[in-house]
Design an enzyme around this catalytic site. Structure first.
Site, mmCIF file in Angstrom:
data_model
loop_
_atom_site.group_PDB
_atom_site.id
_atom_site.type_symbol
_atom_site.label_atom_id
_atom_site.label_comp_id
_atom_site.label_asym_id
_atom_site.label_seq_id
_atom_site.Cartn_x
_atom_site.Cartn_y
_atom_site.Cartn_z
ATOM 1 N N SER A 1 0.814 -1.200 -0.041
ATOM 2 C CA SER A 1 -0.090 0.123 -0.182
ATOM 3 C C SER A 1 0.856 1.140 -0.009
ATOM 4 O O SER A 1 1.787 1.292 0.795
ATOM 5 C CB SER A 1 -0.888 -0.178 1.362
ATOM 6 O OG SER A 1 -1.625 -1.070 1.358
ATOM 7 N N HIS B 1 -4.372 -1.504 -4.729
ATOM 8 C CA HIS B 1 -3.512 -2.585 -4.864
ATOM 9 C C HIS B 1 -3.553 -3.086 -6.469
ATOM 10 O O HIS B 1 -4.644 -3.582 -6.488
ATOM 11 C CB HIS B 1 -4.017 -3.830 -3.982
ATOM 12 C CG HIS B 1 -3.661 -3.462 -2.326
ATOM 13 N ND1 HIS B 1 -2.921 -4.227 -1.601
ATOM 14 C CD2 HIS B 1 -4.128 -2.375 -1.631
ATOM 15 C CE1 HIS B 1 -2.918 -3.601 -0.520
ATOM 16 N NE2 HIS B 1 -3.635 -2.611 -0.473
ATOM 17 N N ARG C 1 -0.419 -6.883 -3.968
ATOM 18 C CA ARG C 1 -0.285 -8.056 -3.453
ATOM 19 C C ARG C 1 -1.779 -8.665 -2.777
ATOM 20 O O ARG C 1 -2.871 -8.147 -2.905
ATOM 21 C CB ARG C 1 0.627 -8.291 -2.445
ATOM 22 C CG ARG C 1 0.347 -7.179 -1.422
ATOM 23 C CD ARG C 1 0.979 -7.587 0.201
ATOM 24 N NE ARG C 1 2.564 -7.669 0.216
ATOM 25 C CZ ARG C 1 3.062 -7.011 0.619
ATOM 26 N NH1 ARG C 1 2.942 -5.683 0.677
ATOM 27 N NH2 ARG C 1 4.547 -7.158 0.623
ATOM 28 N N THR C 2 -1.578 -9.936 -2.550
ATOM 29 C CA THR C 2 -2.683 -10.686 -2.125
ATOM 30 C C THR C 2 -2.543 -10.933 -0.609
ATOM 31 O O THR C 2 -1.604 -11.116 -0.061
ATOM 32 C CB THR C 2 -2.830 -12.407 -2.819
ATOM 33 O OG1 THR C 2 -3.004 -11.959 -4.183
ATOM 34 C CG2 THR C 2 -3.998 -12.888 -2.165
ATOM 35 N N HIS C 3 -3.598 -10.515 0.046
ATOM 36 C CA HIS C 3 -3.660 -10.638 1.693
ATOM 37 C C HIS C 3 -4.507 -11.634 2.137
ATOM 38 O O HIS C 3 -5.578 -12.229 1.647
ATOM 39 C CB HIS C 3 -4.210 -9.302 2.186
ATOM 40 C CG HIS C 3 -3.609 -8.044 1.734
ATOM 41 N ND1 HIS C 3 -3.606 -7.590 0.670
ATOM 42 C CD2 HIS C 3 -2.458 -7.398 2.321
ATOM 43 C CE1 HIS C 3 -2.758 -6.513 0.434
ATOM 44 N NE2 HIS C 3 -2.119 -6.346 1.300
ATOM 45 N N TYR D 1 -6.578 -11.264 4.626
ATOM 46 C CA TYR D 1 -7.924 -10.508 4.885
ATOM 47 C C TYR D 1 -8.796 -10.301 3.873
ATOM 48 O O TYR D 1 -9.877 -10.173 4.035
ATOM 49 C CB TYR D 1 -7.722 -9.157 5.587
ATOM 50 C CG TYR D 1 -7.068 -8.117 4.657
ATOM 51 C CD1 TYR D 1 -7.657 -7.687 3.671
ATOM 52 C CD2 TYR D 1 -5.667 -7.799 4.905
ATOM 53 C CE1 TYR D 1 -7.188 -6.484 2.918
ATOM 54 C CE2 TYR D 1 -5.168 -6.604 4.347
ATOM 55 C CZ TYR D 1 -5.814 -6.173 3.350
ATOM 56 O OH TYR D 1 -5.080 -5.036 2.382
ATOM 57 N N GLU D 2 -8.383 -10.730 2.699
ATOM 58 C CA GLU D 2 -9.330 -10.834 1.377
ATOM 59 C C GLU D 2 -9.918 -12.238 1.341
ATOM 60 O O GLU D 2 -10.740 -12.340 0.539
ATOM 61 C CB GLU D 2 -8.545 -10.608 0.118
ATOM 62 C CG GLU D 2 -8.001 -8.972 0.009
ATOM 63 C CD GLU D 2 -6.966 -9.091 -1.193
ATOM 64 O OE1 GLU D 2 -7.155 -9.494 -2.079
ATOM 65 O OE2 GLU D 2 -5.757 -8.747 -0.669
ATOM 66 N N ALA E 1 3.032 -0.746 3.967
ATOM 67 C CA ALA E 1 2.752 0.287 4.800
ATOM 68 C C ALA E 1 2.590 -0.025 6.386
ATOM 69 O O ALA E 1 2.043 -1.259 6.538
ATOM 70 C CB ALA E 1 1.373 0.994 4.156
ATOM 71 N N MET F 1 -0.210 -5.693 7.874
ATOM 72 C CA MET F 1 -1.373 -6.873 7.814
ATOM 73 C C MET F 1 -0.629 -7.814 6.557
ATOM 74 O O MET F 1 -1.286 -8.417 5.697
ATOM 75 C CB MET F 1 -2.702 -6.534 7.188
ATOM 76 C CG MET F 1 -3.275 -5.550 8.165
ATOM 77 S SD MET F 1 -4.965 -4.926 7.742
ATOM 78 C CE MET F 1 -5.280 -3.495 8.771
ATOM 79 N N SER F 2 0.748 -7.762 6.218
ATOM 80 C CA SER F 2 1.359 -8.280 5.301
ATOM 81 C C SER F 2 2.731 -9.021 5.430
ATOM 82 O O SER F 2 3.156 -9.083 6.647
ATOM 83 C CB SER F 2 1.272 -7.446 4.022
ATOM 84 O OG SER F 2 2.189 -6.395 4.151
ATOM 85 N N ASN G 1 1.280 6.037 9.651
ATOM 86 C CA ASN G 1 0.675 6.689 10.884
ATOM 87 C C ASN G 1 1.241 6.010 12.283
ATOM 88 O O ASN G 1 1.975 4.813 12.279
ATOM 89 C CB ASN G 1 -0.750 6.077 10.908
ATOM 90 C CG ASN G 1 -1.019 4.459 10.540
ATOM 91 O OD1 ASN G 1 -0.591 4.121 9.398
ATOM 92 N ND2 ASN G 1 -1.007 4.057 11.704
ATOM 93 N N HIS H 1 -7.320 4.081 5.548
ATOM 94 C CA HIS H 1 -6.845 3.567 4.377
ATOM 95 C C HIS H 1 -6.246 4.616 3.284
ATOM 96 O O HIS H 1 -5.240 4.673 2.886
ATOM 97 C CB HIS H 1 -7.473 2.505 3.426
ATOM 98 C CG HIS H 1 -6.620 1.884 2.375
ATOM 99 N ND1 HIS H 1 -5.613 1.156 2.832
ATOM 100 C CD2 HIS H 1 -6.987 1.716 1.194
ATOM 101 C CE1 HIS H 1 -4.942 0.459 1.469
ATOM 102 N NE2 HIS H 1 -5.911 1.017 0.601
#
Ligand code: HPA
Length: 266
Positions: free
Chosen positions: A32, A64, A85-87, A89-90, A117, A205-206, A229, A241
């Protein structure tokens, strides 16, 4: 179900066919906010939508991109740049999350640069817009891309050699431990306090599953977080986001120059 390693071999073959190249030196995953920095890395040779290659899941989040770009760097290296990328959370599996890394490994890359990020957890890692080198990680996703009795050593996931090279380019960079949660919610302030106690310096998250898959494939790994942040509750503001993407846009030129220099030195 197709074996994920065989699927990565198929994707690598399709990538070679689609780009007309048959060897690649390095792969970069743009997290991100990092996508705008990709333009500085080199001359674009080809761009392939990931969904044209076997095994890639379509992206779910705006910002993304879902493409892989091949660039030729200043020193003549062929870099594979994953724009998005693929996460987990998806709703994707660990195998799907690391498919790009396994594909890059099967395509012949020797090293990967994983960018993301992150929220900053400590004063040294809370300067919004600063890149921080990942020195180690804490995988709190509850997931792992490896199944079975491969007891992979993770003593040095993030290569000391590569970190030293980056510090030659920019000695001012801080280093820190990246913690990954599954997401997609941001953390509570209580979780952020817990993570600081556990030794975390950045939260995201990645990255961690990709780093593990890269080590399994024998690749050297460099990880860089862009602090977008302070962690939840550390500043007086809610997280969103859009702010993450905005920090990326504002720092793209600096991140692009850094990555271009890094890739030429790997
Ligand atoms: N938490 C989790 N992921 C993130 C954050 C955060 O504060 N900032 C950017 N990605």
């Amino acid at each position: 179900m197709t074996n994920p390693y065989t699927l990565a071999e198929d994707a690598a073959a399709a990538l070679k066919a689609a780009t007309g190249l048959d060897s690649f030196d390095v792969a970069l995953v743009m997290g991100s906010g990092w996508v705008p920095a990709a333009d500085a890395i080199g001359e674009t040779v080809a761009e392939v939508p990931l969904t044209d290659l076997p095994g890639f899941a379509p992206p779910a989040v705006a910002g993304h991109g879902g493409k892989v770009r091949v660039v030729r760097t200043g020193s003549g290296r062929a870099a594979l740049i994953f724009l998005g990328r693929t996460h987990l959370y998806e709703g994707r599996s660990p195998d799907e999350v690391v498919h790009g890394i396994r594909t890059a490994a099967k395509a012949g890359v020797r090293s990967v640069v994983l960018t993301n990020a992150a929220g900053g957890l400590r004063p040294e890692t809370q300067n919004v817009g600063d890149p921080v080198l990942i020195s180690d990680h804490i995988n709190k996703t509850g997931a792992n891309p490896i199944t079975g009795t491969t007891f992979l050593d993770l003593t040095e996931v993030y290569s000391k050699r590569l970190r030293a090279l980056v510090k030659e380019i920019d000695p001012s960079l801080a280093e820190g431990v990246y913690v990954a949660f599954r997401g997609p919610t941001y953390e509570t302030p209580a979780e952020i306090r817990m993570l600081r106690t556990l030794g975390g310096d950045m939260i995201g998250m990645s990255t961690v599953l990709e780093a593990i898959a890269a080590r399994e494939a024998g690749l050297e790994v460099l990880g860089i977080s862009l602090v977008t942040n302070p962690g939840a509750g550390l500043a007086d503001e809610p997280l969103n986001h859009e702010e993450v993407l905005e920090v990326g846009r504002a720092t793209a030129a600096r991140m692009g120059v850094l990555l271009a220099q890094v890739v030429d030195k790997l």
